[in-house]
Motif scaffolding. Structure first.
Motif, PDB file in Angstrom:
ATOM      1  N   UNK A  59      39.431 143.157  61.139  1.00 34.22           N
ATOM      2  CA  UNK A  59      37.981 143.064  61.350  1.00 34.22           C
ATOM      3  C   UNK A  59      37.627 143.799  62.641  1.00 34.22           C
ATOM      4  N   UNK A  60      36.378 144.216  62.732  1.00 37.54           N
ATOM      5  CA  UNK A  60      35.858 144.877  63.926  1.00 37.54           C
ATOM      6  C   UNK A  60      35.149 143.860  64.807  1.00 37.54           C
ATOM      7  N   UNK A  61      35.053 144.166  66.088  1.00 35.71           N
ATOM      8  CA  UNK A  61      34.305 143.313  67.002  1.00 35.71           C
ATOM      9  C   UNK A  61      32.849 143.257  66.548  1.00 35.71           C
ATOM     10  N   UNK A  62      32.308 142.062  66.440  1.00 32.20           N
ATOM     11  CA  UNK A  62      30.922 141.881  66.025  1.00 32.20           C
ATOM     12  C   UNK A  62      30.727 141.752  64.526  1.00 32.20           C
ATOM     13  N   UNK A  63      31.803 141.884  63.760  1.00 37.14           N
ATOM     14  CA  UNK A  63      31.711 141.773  62.305  1.00 37.14           C
ATOM     15  C   UNK A  63      31.485 140.324  61.892  1.00 37.14           C
ATOM     16  N   UNK A  64      30.545 140.093  60.981  1.00 36.05           N
ATOM     17  CA  UNK A  64      30.291 138.758  60.448  1.00 36.05           C
ATOM     18  C   UNK A  64      31.311 138.507  59.343  1.00 36.05           C
ATOM     19  N   UNK A  65      31.996 137.364  59.417  1.00 37.39           N
ATOM     20  CA  UNK A  65      33.026 137.020  58.437  1.00 37.39           C
ATOM     21  C   UNK A  65      32.707 135.690  57.779  1.00 37.39           C
ATOM     22  N   UNK A  66      33.252 135.516  56.576  1.00 39.81           N
ATOM     23  CA  UNK A  66      33.097 134.273  55.828  1.00 39.81           C
ATOM     24  C   UNK A  66      34.384 133.461  55.909  1.00 39.81           C
TER      25      UNK A  66
ATOM     26  N   UNK B  43      38.029 135.376  69.017  1.00 43.95           N
ATOM     27  CA  UNK B  43      37.142 134.212  68.912  1.00 43.95           C
ATOM     28  C   UNK B  43      36.157 134.448  67.785  1.00 43.95           C
ATOM     29  N   UNK B  44      35.729 133.369  67.167  1.00 42.88           N
ATOM     30  CA  UNK B  44      34.652 133.415  66.180  1.00 42.88           C
ATOM     31  C   UNK B  44      33.460 132.691  66.774  1.00 42.88           C
ATOM     32  N   UNK B  45      32.358 133.392  66.896  1.00 42.64           N
ATOM     33  CA  UNK B  45      31.123 132.761  67.356  1.00 42.64           C
ATOM     34  C   UNK B  45      30.334 132.334  66.130  1.00 42.64           C
TER      35      UNK B  45
ATOM     36  N   UNK C 217      32.823 130.444  58.752  1.00 41.41           N
ATOM     37  CA  UNK C 217      32.035 131.657  58.941  1.00 41.41           C
ATOM     38  C   UNK C 217      31.747 131.891  60.423  1.00 41.41           C
ATOM     39  N   UNK C 218      31.537 133.134  60.790  1.00 36.45           N
ATOM     40  CA  UNK C 218      31.211 133.433  62.178  1.00 36.45           C
ATOM     41  C   UNK C 218      31.169 134.917  62.442  1.00 36.45           C
ATOM     42  N   UNK C 219      31.034 135.251  63.714  1.00 36.94           N
ATOM     43  CA  UNK C 219      31.031 136.636  64.174  1.00 36.94           C
ATOM     44  C   UNK C 219      32.325 136.844  64.956  1.00 36.94           C
ATOM     45  N   UNK C 220      33.154 137.780  64.508  1.00 36.41           N
ATOM     46  CA  UNK C 220      34.435 138.045  65.158  1.00 36.41           C
ATOM     47  C   UNK C 220      34.215 138.738  66.498  1.00 36.41           C
ATOM     48  N   UNK C 221      34.883 138.225  67.516  1.00 37.12           N
ATOM     49  CA  UNK C 221      34.831 138.810  68.859  1.00 37.12           C
ATOM     50  C   UNK C 221      36.245 139.111  69.298  1.00 37.12           C
ATOM     51  N   UNK C 222      36.610 140.389  69.255  1.00 34.83           N
ATOM     52  CA  UNK C 222      37.971 140.827  69.601  1.00 34.83           C
ATOM     53  C   UNK C 222      38.029 141.194  71.071  1.00 34.83           C
TER      54      UNK C 222
ATOM     55  N   UNK D 219      34.911 129.154  67.767  1.00 37.01           N
ATOM     56  CA  UNK D 219      36.289 128.695  67.711  1.00 37.01           C
ATOM     57  C   UNK D 219      37.224 129.841  68.075  1.00 37.01           C
ATOM     58  N   UNK D 220      38.321 129.500  68.731  1.00 36.90           N
ATOM     59  CA  UNK D 220      39.327 130.478  69.101  1.00 36.90           C
ATOM     60  C   UNK D 220      40.391 130.535  68.014  1.00 36.90           C
ATOM     61  N   UNK D 221      40.923 131.739  67.803  1.00 41.48           N
ATOM     62  CA  UNK D 221      41.947 131.971  66.787  1.00 41.48           C
ATOM     63  C   UNK D 221      43.219 132.418  67.501  1.00 41.48           C
ATOM     64  N   UNK D 222      44.339 131.768  67.191  1.00 39.39           N
ATOM     65  CA  UNK D 222      45.594 131.999  67.895  1.00 39.39           C
ATOM     66  C   UNK D 222      46.661 132.577  66.963  1.00 39.39           C
TER      67      UNK D 222
END
Length: 90
Positions: free
Chosen positions: A22-29, A73-75, A51-56, A8-11
């Motif tokens: 958050x850092x790129x690649x960080x797993x978030x809840x 984006x959250x993968x 939940x996902x993996x943050x992609x900055x 999902x994309x975050x705007x």
């Protein structure tokens, strides 16, 4: 292997300066803070809707953004890969 999972994309909620927490690649809840967008006397946290993996990849830290601009984006977390890596530590 190597399949990109949907995410999902975050705007940005409004125009301002974005500061990532958050850092790129960080797993978030779900509910974890991803960034803060600040304007003159207004500040809004941007929280993970799931939940996902943050992609900055969209903008840099402290960049000017307009309302609706893509921030990150959250993968989806590859649960099978996560289970394998957790199992190795046992």
């Amino acid at each position: 292997m190597g399949t990109k999972l949907p995410g999902m994309d975050i705007f940005a909620p409004f125009a301002g300066i974005v500061r990532f927490t958050v850092e790129d690649g960080q797993v978030v809840d779900t509910g974890e803070q991803l960034a803060v967008v600040e304007a003159v006397k207004l500040e809004s946290t941007v929280d993970a809707p799931g939940p996902g993996v943050a992609r900055r990849r969209a903008v840099d830290d402290f960049a000017d953004v307009a309302g609706g601009d893509l921030l990150l984006s959250l993968e989806q977390v590859d649960e099978e890969r996560e289970e394998r890596s957790e199992g190795k530590g046992q």
